[in-house]
Motif scaffolding. Structure first.
Motif, PDB file in Angstrom:
ATOM      1  N   VAL A 179       0.412   9.680  -5.370  1.00  0.00           N
ATOM      2  CA  VAL A 179       0.325  11.054  -4.857  1.00  0.00           C
ATOM      3  C   VAL A 179       1.408  11.951  -5.439  1.00  0.00           C
ATOM      4  O   VAL A 179       1.161  13.122  -5.749  1.00  0.00           O
ATOM      5  CB  VAL A 179       0.400  11.052  -3.313  1.00  0.00           C
ATOM      6  CG1 VAL A 179       0.514  12.474  -2.773  1.00  0.00           C
ATOM      7  CG2 VAL A 179      -0.836  10.370  -2.732  1.00  0.00           C
ATOM      8  N   ALA A 180       2.619  11.418  -5.603  1.00  0.00           N
ATOM      9  CA  ALA A 180       3.734  12.268  -6.035  1.00  0.00           C
ATOM     10  C   ALA A 180       4.302  11.895  -7.401  1.00  0.00           C
ATOM     11  O   ALA A 180       5.151  12.621  -7.915  1.00  0.00           O
ATOM     12  CB  ALA A 180       4.849  12.223  -4.988  1.00  0.00           C
ATOM     13  N   GLY A 181       3.868  10.802  -7.983  1.00  0.00           N
ATOM     14  CA  GLY A 181       4.378  10.418  -9.286  1.00  0.00           C
ATOM     15  C   GLY A 181       5.560   9.481  -9.238  1.00  0.00           C
ATOM     16  O   GLY A 181       5.830   8.759 -10.201  1.00  0.00           O
ATOM     17  N   SER A 182       6.275   9.496  -8.126  1.00  0.00           N
ATOM     18  CA  SER A 182       7.421   8.593  -7.955  1.00  0.00           C
ATOM     19  C   SER A 182       7.754   8.511  -6.479  1.00  0.00           C
ATOM     20  O   SER A 182       7.401   9.402  -5.688  1.00  0.00           O
ATOM     21  CB  SER A 182       8.642   9.092  -8.733  1.00  0.00           C
ATOM     22  OG  SER A 182       9.179  10.259  -8.122  1.00  0.00           O
ATOM     23  N   MET A 183       8.481   7.447  -6.109  1.00  0.00           N
ATOM     24  CA  MET A 183       8.895   7.310  -4.716  1.00  0.00           C
ATOM     25  C   MET A 183       9.850   8.428  -4.319  1.00  0.00           C
ATOM     26  O   MET A 183       9.753   8.984  -3.218  1.00  0.00           O
ATOM     27  CB  MET A 183       9.552   5.943  -4.502  1.00  0.00           C
ATOM     28  CG  MET A 183      10.058   5.700  -3.080  1.00  0.00           C
ATOM     29  SD  MET A 183       8.747   5.761  -1.821  1.00  0.00           S
ATOM     30  CE  MET A 183       7.905   4.208  -2.142  1.00  0.00           C
ATOM     31  N   ASP A 184      10.784   8.768  -5.200  1.00  0.00           N
ATOM     32  CA  ASP A 184      11.768   9.812  -4.872  1.00  0.00           C
ATOM     33  C   ASP A 184      11.092  11.137  -4.575  1.00  0.00           C
ATOM     34  O   ASP A 184      11.446  11.815  -3.601  1.00  0.00           O
ATOM     35  CB  ASP A 184      12.764   9.988  -6.026  1.00  0.00           C
ATOM     36  CG  ASP A 184      13.728   8.815  -6.146  1.00  0.00           C
ATOM     37  OD1 ASP A 184      13.827   8.033  -5.180  1.00  0.00           O
ATOM     38  OD2 ASP A 184      14.365   8.687  -7.203  1.00  0.00           O
ATOM     39  N   GLU A 200      12.753   6.108   1.883  1.00  0.00           N
ATOM     40  CA  GLU A 200      11.587   5.490   1.243  1.00  0.00           C
ATOM     41  C   GLU A 200      10.419   5.569   2.223  1.00  0.00           C
ATOM     42  O   GLU A 200      10.599   5.901   3.395  1.00  0.00           O
ATOM     43  CB  GLU A 200      11.872   4.059   0.792  1.00  0.00           C
ATOM     44  CG  GLU A 200      12.420   3.134   1.864  1.00  0.00           C
ATOM     45  CD  GLU A 200      11.348   2.536   2.738  1.00  0.00           C
ATOM     46  OE1 GLU A 200      10.265   2.199   2.241  1.00  0.00           O
ATOM     47  OE2 GLU A 200      11.599   2.404   3.950  1.00  0.00           O
ATOM     48  N   SER A 201       9.210   5.286   1.735  1.00  0.00           N
ATOM     49  CA  SER A 201       8.012   5.632   2.505  1.00  0.00           C
ATOM     50  C   SER A 201       7.486   4.563   3.441  1.00  0.00           C
ATOM     51  O   SER A 201       6.686   4.850   4.328  1.00  0.00           O
ATOM     52  CB  SER A 201       6.883   6.012   1.534  1.00  0.00           C
ATOM     53  OG  SER A 201       6.514   4.893   0.736  1.00  0.00           O
ATOM     54  N   SER A 202       7.900   3.312   3.276  1.00  0.00           N
ATOM     55  CA  SER A 202       7.284   2.229   4.053  1.00  0.00           C
ATOM     56  C   SER A 202       7.942   1.990   5.401  1.00  0.00           C
ATOM     57  O   SER A 202       7.330   1.424   6.305  1.00  0.00           O
ATOM     58  CB  SER A 202       7.312   0.928   3.246  1.00  0.00           C
ATOM     59  OG  SER A 202       8.634   0.410   3.188  1.00  0.00           O
ATOM     60  N   ALA A 249       0.834  -1.205   0.000  1.00  0.00           N
ATOM     61  CA  ALA A 249       0.000   0.000   0.000  1.00  0.00           C
ATOM     62  C   ALA A 249       0.865   1.250   0.000  1.00  0.00           C
ATOM     63  O   ALA A 249       0.556   2.248  -0.664  1.00  0.00           O
ATOM     64  CB  ALA A 249      -0.921  -0.010   1.216  1.00  0.00           C
ATOM     65  N   SER A 250       1.966   1.219   0.741  1.00  0.00           N
ATOM     66  CA  SER A 250       2.865   2.366   0.823  1.00  0.00           C
ATOM     67  C   SER A 250       3.426   2.730  -0.547  1.00  0.00           C
ATOM     68  O   SER A 250       3.473   3.902  -0.930  1.00  0.00           O
ATOM     69  CB  SER A 250       4.011   2.063   1.801  1.00  0.00           C
ATOM     70  OG  SER A 250       4.937   3.126   1.831  1.00  0.00           O
ATOM     71  N   ILE A 251       3.842   1.719  -1.291  1.00  0.00           N
ATOM     72  CA  ILE A 251       4.414   1.972  -2.617  1.00  0.00           C
ATOM     73  C   ILE A 251       3.356   2.536  -3.558  1.00  0.00           C
ATOM     74  O   ILE A 251       3.605   3.495  -4.304  1.00  0.00           O
ATOM     75  CB  ILE A 251       5.016   0.670  -3.181  1.00  0.00           C
ATOM     76  CG1 ILE A 251       6.206   0.239  -2.326  1.00  0.00           C
ATOM     77  CG2 ILE A 251       5.435   0.847  -4.638  1.00  0.00           C
ATOM     78  CD1 ILE A 251       6.700  -1.173  -2.619  1.00  0.00           C
ATOM     79  N   ALA A 252       2.156   1.973  -3.537  1.00  0.00           N
ATOM     80  CA  ALA A 252       1.080   2.454  -4.404  1.00  0.00           C
ATOM     81  C   ALA A 252       0.711   3.893  -4.086  1.00  0.00           C
ATOM     82  O   ALA A 252       0.529   4.720  -4.994  1.00  0.00           O
ATOM     83  CB  ALA A 252      -0.141   1.545  -4.265  1.00  0.00           C
ATOM     84  N   VAL A 253       0.614   4.205  -2.814  1.00  0.00           N
ATOM     85  CA  VAL A 253       0.254   5.559  -2.394  1.00  0.00           C
ATOM     86  C   VAL A 253       1.310   6.563  -2.820  1.00  0.00           C
ATOM     87  O   VAL A 253       1.009   7.635  -3.381  1.00  0.00           O
ATOM     88  CB  VAL A 253       0.058   5.607  -0.865  1.00  0.00           C
ATOM     89  CG1 VAL A 253       0.011   7.054  -0.366  1.00  0.00           C
ATOM     90  CG2 VAL A 253      -1.214   4.869  -0.470  1.00  0.00           C
ATOM     91  N   ALA A 254       2.571   6.264  -2.546  1.00  0.00           N
ATOM     92  CA  ALA A 254       3.650   7.192  -2.867  1.00  0.00           C
ATOM     93  C   ALA A 254       3.692   7.502  -4.360  1.00  0.00           C
ATOM     94  O   ALA A 254       3.816   8.669  -4.766  1.00  0.00           O
ATOM     95  CB  ALA A 254       4.985   6.621  -2.398  1.00  0.00           C
ATOM     96  N   ASN A 255       3.588   6.483  -5.179  1.00  0.00           N
ATOM     97  CA  ASN A 255       3.644   6.686  -6.626  1.00  0.00           C
ATOM     98  C   ASN A 255       2.434   7.458  -7.139  1.00  0.00           C
ATOM     99  O   ASN A 255       2.555   8.280  -8.057  1.00  0.00           O
ATOM    100  CB  ASN A 255       3.757   5.341  -7.342  1.00  0.00           C
ATOM    101  CG  ASN A 255       5.173   4.804  -7.344  1.00  0.00           C
ATOM    102  OD1 ASN A 255       5.986   5.149  -8.187  1.00  0.00           O
ATOM    103  ND2 ASN A 255       5.481   3.965  -6.358  1.00  0.00           N
TER     104      ASN A 255
END
Length: 475
Positions: free
Chosen positions: A189-194, A216-218, A181-187
Motif C-alpha cells: 500500500v505504501a511502498g515501505s513499512m516506514d 510498525e504495523s503488526s 500479512a501485515s508486512i505484505a500489506v504495508a509494503n
C-alpha cells in the motif's frame, strides 16, 4: 388684524395637525408591521460555505469536550461496581461516544495486534482514494514469508510464489492476526513499512489521539503505544468510517489458507489440502450474544488486550481491555473473555440510546426575531449532537426508558441588539421521569449587528413593546 391672523393660521394649524396625525398613524402602522416581522420572523437565508466554516470553528473551540470522539455522560451517575481482571479498561456507547465505565483508561500500554485495526483503516482509506483495490494481487516480499518471521509471531502462512489478494490479506489480519500479512500489506500500500507507519500515525494524530504512536504495523513491537481511552476513540471512528469491515472481516470466525488458487502452479495439484484452518483470535465470536468484532492483541509487554464490540437490535457498545492477566493463552483468553462479557452485559442491561430523528432536528433549529438591526431574524441551532446514552431508570427495559425521554425547548421570543455567532441564546432540555439528563445550548448560527443609533432606539422600543405587551420574559 388679530381676527385676520387667526383666519390665516387656523387652516395652517389644521393642516399641520392633520399631517402630524397622519405621520403618527403611519409610524404606528409601520412600527406594528415591523413588530409583527420580528414576532413572526422569516427564516434567514442559508449560510454560505464561509459562514458554515466560521460557525464550525467557533463551536469546535467552545464545545470541544461535547464534540469529542468520546465524552462523559451528560448526567451524574454512580460508577458501576464491576470486577475487571485487566489493569486498564473502558466501555463506550459506539453510537453516542458516551463513556459508561472506565478503569485506569489513560495508562500507556502497547496495543499489540490491536494495531492491525489501524493498519486496516489506512488500507480502507487507500481503497476509497482509488490508489489500491481489494482485488489487487499483492506481491509477497521475503520479509513477509512466514518462514522468515519470529517463531512466536502470529501468521497466516504466506510463502514464496503464492498468489494472494489484498482482500485475503485483510482477512488474514482480522482473523488470524497474521504478522506476515501485515508486512505484505504495508509494503504494497505504501511502498515501505516506514511510509506506511507514517500514514498510521497521521490517522491517529488527525483524530487528536496524543498518546498513540506506532513504529510498525503488526503490533509485534513493544514500542507501539496507546491507551484504552484513545484506542476506544479510534475504534469508534473505525466502525463509523468503515462499518462494512465488521461484516466482511471481523465477524468471520474461520480462515482457511492457502487454498488451491493461492498456491504456485507447481503445487496446485494438491488442491486445498495445504490449507491451514485458523479460528478467529476473538473467542467471544459465537459465544457472546451480538458479538461481531473486533480485535485481540498480545505481547508479553502488553498482556492480553481486546477491542470488543457487540450489537443487539439497534444498540452497539464497544470496550477496550488492556494488560489482561494470564499465564499462557488459555488463561489469558479466559480472563479477557470474562472481562468482555462483564462489560457488554452491563452495557446492554443498563443503557439505550436517545437519537434525534431528522424531523426533530428540523424542529430544534429555531428562527428567532431580532430587533435593532437590519436583519429581522437569526437561527438558533443545537451547539452539538444531541444524541446521548439513556440510563435504565424508568420503564421495563433500557429501550423503553429511552422512548420515555421528554424534550423541552427554551427559546426567547425576541433578541435585542443583535446576536453573536456561536453564543448561547436558548436551550434544549431532556428529562426522564422529572430527572434532567441533558441540556444542549441553542446558539446563533450567524452574527447580526446593529447598524445605527436610530435602529438601536427603534429596536429598543420594539423590544420593550414585545416583552411588555406580549408578556414575554426578558431573555
Amino acid at each position: 388684524m388679530n381676527k385676520k391672523r387667526s383666519l390665516i393660521f387656523s387652516p395652517l394649524t389644521g393642516i399641520a395637525t392633520l399631517c402630524a396625525l397622519i405621520f403618527y398613524a403611519c409610524t404606528v402602522i409601520f412600527f406594528l408591521a415591523d413588530v409583527n416581522a420580528v414576532i413572526n420572523p422569516k427564516r434567514p437565508e442559508d449560510l454560505s460555505t464561509e459562514q458554515k466554516n466560521h460557525l464550525d470553528k467557533i463551536l469546535e473551540e467552545k464545545f470541544a469536550e461535547e464534540k469529542g470522539i468520546l465524552k462523559n455522560l451528560p448526567y451524574q451517575t454512580v460508577a458501576a461496581d464491576l470486577f475487571i481482571n485487566a489493569e486498564s479498561a473502558i466501555l463506550i456507547d459506539t453510537e453516542t461516544g458516551n463513556i459508561l465505565f472506565e478503569k485506569n483508561a489513560d495508562e500507556p500500554i502497547p496495543p499489540a495486534s490491536m494495531t492491525k485495526l489501524v493498519e486496516m483503516y489506512v488500507v480502507f482509506e487507500a481503497v476509497e482514494e482509488g490508489s489500491v483495490t481489494l482485488d489487487d494481487i499483492v506481491p509477497l516480499p521475503p520479509q513477509s514469508w512466514a518462514i522468515n518471521l519470529p517463531r512466536d509471531a502470529s501468521i497466516m502462512f504466506l510463502a514464496q510464489g503464492q498468489t494472494v489478494t489484498l482482500r485475503e490479506l485483510l482477512l488474514g489480519l482480522a482473523i488470524a492476526s497474521g504478522n506476515d500479512a501485515s508486512i505484505a500489506v504495508a509494503n504494497y500500500v505504501a511502498g515501505s513499512m516506514d511510509e506506511f507507519v507514517e500514514r498510521m500515525n497521521r490517522v491517529v494524530e488527525g483524530m487528536g489521539l496524543e498518546h498513540t504512536h506506532f513504529v510498525e504495523s503488526s503490533g509485534y513491537s513493544e514500542l507501539n503505544v496507546t491507551t484504552a481511552r484513545e484506542f476506544a476513540a479510534f475504534s469508534r471512528m473505525y466502525i463509523k468510517s468503515f462499518p462494512e469491515a465488521i461484516t466482511d472481516y471481523h465477524s468471520k470466525e474461520v480462515l482457511r489458507y492457502p487454498l488451491e488458487h493461492n498456491l504456485p502452479k507447481s503445487q496446485q495439484y494438491q488442491g486445498d489440502s495445504q490449507a491451514v484452518i485458523q479460528y478467529n483470535t476473538n473467542k467471544l465470536l459465537g459465544v457472546l450474544k451480538g458479538c461481531d468484532g473486533l480485535k485481540t492483541g498480545f505481547i508479553y509487554e502488553s498482556g492480553y488486550n481486546l477491542a470488543l464490540t457487540a450489537k443487539r437490535d439497534s444498540r452497539r457498545f464497544l470496550s477496550v481491555t488492556m494488560r489482561g492477566p494470564g499465564i499462557g493463552s488459555v488463561q489469558g483468553n479466559r480472563y479477557r473473555t470474562q472481562d468482555g462479557t462483564t462489560l457488554m452485559e452491563y452495557a446492554f442491561s443498563s443503557f439505550a440510546d436517545y437519537l434525534v430523528s431528522e424531523e426533530e432536528k428540523k424542529s430544534h433549529s429555531v428562527t428567532v426575531g431580532v430587533t435593532g438591526t437590519s436583519k429581522k431574524a437569526v437561527t438558533l441551532i443545537p451547539a452539538y449532537d444531541e444524541a446521548f446514552t439513556v440510563p435504565f431508570i424508568a420503564g421495563s427495559s433500557p429501550e423503553e426508558a429511552a422512548s420515555m425521554v421528554k424534550t423541552e425547548l427554551h427559546v426567547p421570543k425576541v433578541l435585542y441588539q443583535g446576536a453573536t455567532c456561536g453564543s448561547t441564546y436558548g436551550t434544549i432540555t431532556y428529562t426522564l421521569n422529572g430527572v434532567t439528563l441533558q441540556t444542549v445550548p441553542l446558539v446563533a448560527d450567524r452574527t447580526v449587528v446593529q447598524t445605527s443609533l436610530l435602529k438601536k432606539a427603534w429596536g429598543k422600543a420594539q423590544y420593550f413593546f414585545i416583552t411588555k405587551v406580549f408578556s414575554q420574559e426578558n431573555p
